[in-house]
Design an enzyme around this catalytic site. Sequence first.
Site, mmCIF file in Angstrom:
data_model
loop_
_atom_site.group_PDB
_atom_site.id
_atom_site.type_symbol
_atom_site.label_atom_id
_atom_site.label_comp_id
_atom_site.label_asym_id
_atom_site.label_seq_id
_atom_site.Cartn_x
_atom_site.Cartn_y
_atom_site.Cartn_z
ATOM 1 N N ASP A 29 0.825 -1.209 0.000
ATOM 2 C CA ASP A 29 0.000 0.000 0.000
ATOM 3 C C ASP A 29 0.861 1.263 0.000
ATOM 4 O O ASP A 29 2.090 1.191 0.077
ATOM 5 C CB ASP A 29 -0.962 -0.011 1.199
ATOM 6 N N GLU A 256 4.536 2.784 -23.435
ATOM 7 C CA GLU A 256 4.740 1.344 -23.631
ATOM 8 C C GLU A 256 4.203 0.983 -25.007
ATOM 9 O O GLU A 256 3.046 1.269 -25.304
ATOM 10 C CB GLU A 256 4.000 0.556 -22.546
ATOM 11 N N HIS A 329 7.057 -5.396 -14.413
ATOM 12 C CA HIS A 329 6.050 -6.264 -13.781
ATOM 13 C C HIS A 329 5.455 -7.277 -14.758
ATOM 14 O O HIS A 329 4.662 -8.113 -14.353
ATOM 15 C CB HIS A 329 4.943 -5.387 -13.197
HETATM 16 C C1 NOJ Z 1 0.561 -3.559 -20.236
HETATM 17 C C2 NOJ Z 1 0.767 -3.658 -18.766
HETATM 18 O O1 NOJ Z 1 2.123 -3.477 -18.482
HETATM 19 C C3 NOJ Z 1 0.235 -4.989 -18.336
HETATM 20 O O2 NOJ Z 1 0.575 -5.303 -17.008
HETATM 21 C C4 NOJ Z 1 -1.248 -5.004 -18.548
HETATM 22 O O3 NOJ Z 1 -1.748 -6.290 -18.293
HETATM 23 C C5 NOJ Z 1 -1.614 -4.618 -19.992
HETATM 24 N N1 NOJ Z 1 -0.854 -3.528 -20.494
HETATM 25 C C6 NOJ Z 1 -3.053 -4.233 -20.062
HETATM 26 O O4 NOJ Z 1 -3.249 -3.019 -19.395
#
Ligand code: NOJ
Length: 559
Positions: A29, A256, A329
């Site tokens: 958190d 991204e 992640h």
């Molecule tokens: C990219 C993110 O980094 C990922 O964790 C997510 O599942 C997908 N986009 C959908 O938002």
Amino acid sequence: MEKHWWKESVVYQIYPRSFNDSNGDGIGDLCGIIEKLDYLKTLGVDVIWLSPVYRSPNDDNGYDISDYQAIMDEFGTMEEWEKLLRQVHDRGMKLIMDLVVNHTSDEHPWFIESRKSKESPYRDYYIWRPGKNGREPNNWESAFSGSAWEYDPETDEYYLHLFSKKQPDLNWENEKVRNEIYEMMTWWLDKGIDGFRMDVINFISKVPELPDGEVQSGKKYASGHKYFMNGPKIHDYLKEMNERVLSKYDVMTVGEMPGVNVEEAKLYTASERKELNMVFTFEHMDLDAGPGGKWDLRPMKLTDLKQVINKWQKGLNGVGWNSLYLNNHDQPRMVSRFGDDKIYRVESAKMLATFLHFLQGTPYIYQGEEIGMTNVQFSSIDDYRDIETLNMYRERVIDGNEPHEKIMEAIYAKGRDNARTPMQWDDELNAGFTEGTPWIRVNPNYKEINVKKALEDSNSVFHYYRKIIQLRKTHPIIVYGDFQLLDEDNENIFAYMRTYRNEKLLILCNFTGQTVSYFLPDQSIFHIQERFIGNYKEVMIQKDRITLRPYEALVFKGM
Ligand code: NOJ
């Protein structure tokens, strides 16, 4: 080359759910993050990227947002978030937020309204289509298995979801949607944040006809990538976003972008085009995947990595800017993937850090990377939490009769939960992450690998990261120097040079568990002055021949 603070920074990514739990509910958190800010300051990072902390039903751990302007209950309150921002700033660091606007949660009020009727003013906020011949409107596959369309009996139409069915895609063609998003971004920027990491931002513009993709043999659905990655209006949208919102603040942005190539990245990041500062490419992350995609395992060839890195380093030099990462992640732990997480864990973690941080670009560290955290292997699928992993397992093992063992091997190598096990703070209960029951099991190696131990050991991965981060602050060559690949055919050693004004750096990284020799470049190309940094104590050098021990990394200063 233009100088900017975000080029000189090192970014640290926090996945809040797994970082630090302050109230014993087993979920990390905001107050837990505040407790650890001094730790991050000690590490020396400049910017913190928070994975989503907005209100969410957590189908995809916060990447499914039901309220962009509220904090997820498990993570805390808006007051706590404001305190976090203040405390980050008080320590001279910056905070960037995750912007997830390709889709919302199906529990977002816009979608709840949208699905009510075809006449709803929110209908056109999402992408609705009637079925075709009793089937989905097209054959696209969702990134999380199955069709990318969900039928909604309420209005007898389907909605598009490139990810889970609880993540309906927003319709960016609709100006109202764009205005809402720009307003929301402005609201956060006015609170004082320092930028955004933008989730799959190159997916927001779809080819309007949504054409069928080509189905590969043996598969039910097709990839629709070429109809939504870097789509027809993507640059218009990003320019508009920049003009209306981003240009008004001194902030950093990183998009991204699965499926982006260097030529497109130039368009996204060239400063005069006024779109984004940098993008996350996936080319280097795809090198250990076969034609069947990420779960189709194959070993990475170092020469392939060289080729990809060289292309990006050269391509964006002086035009745009690179982001540098081996972990986040969504990816397995780099030390398990590209290094050796057993005998040479410490050496290989430091080698990979050296390789990455000496390239031209902004480096990103993912929580736990700085102590060399590794992948995990849970024997039961019930211990996994990630929707991508669980859907794939269901499709292939339960519905598809593929062997459990084979699929588990793929999950051990590539599953996203490898990165999501709790941060290992000490060797006490639950690695010091929580006093309750963690939402996902702790990696059993926490007694060996944890922050407490790393801080005490001057030879740890942590202290090595601290050093390379410090070097960046005092040596502009690390940030701005030109890149030159050496020895492109060498399958063992990644060697490259950086040049800035009359300075040079030579970087040598042994990517193998063997001892290998390396012949230094001719004196006219690189004349060694001193060792800059390395992950073994002394240098083994005889005339022009260097012996590199397993996973050894060496950086020389020269001219
Ligand atoms: C990219 C993110 O980094 C990922 O964790 C997510 O599942 C997908 N986009 C959908 O938002």
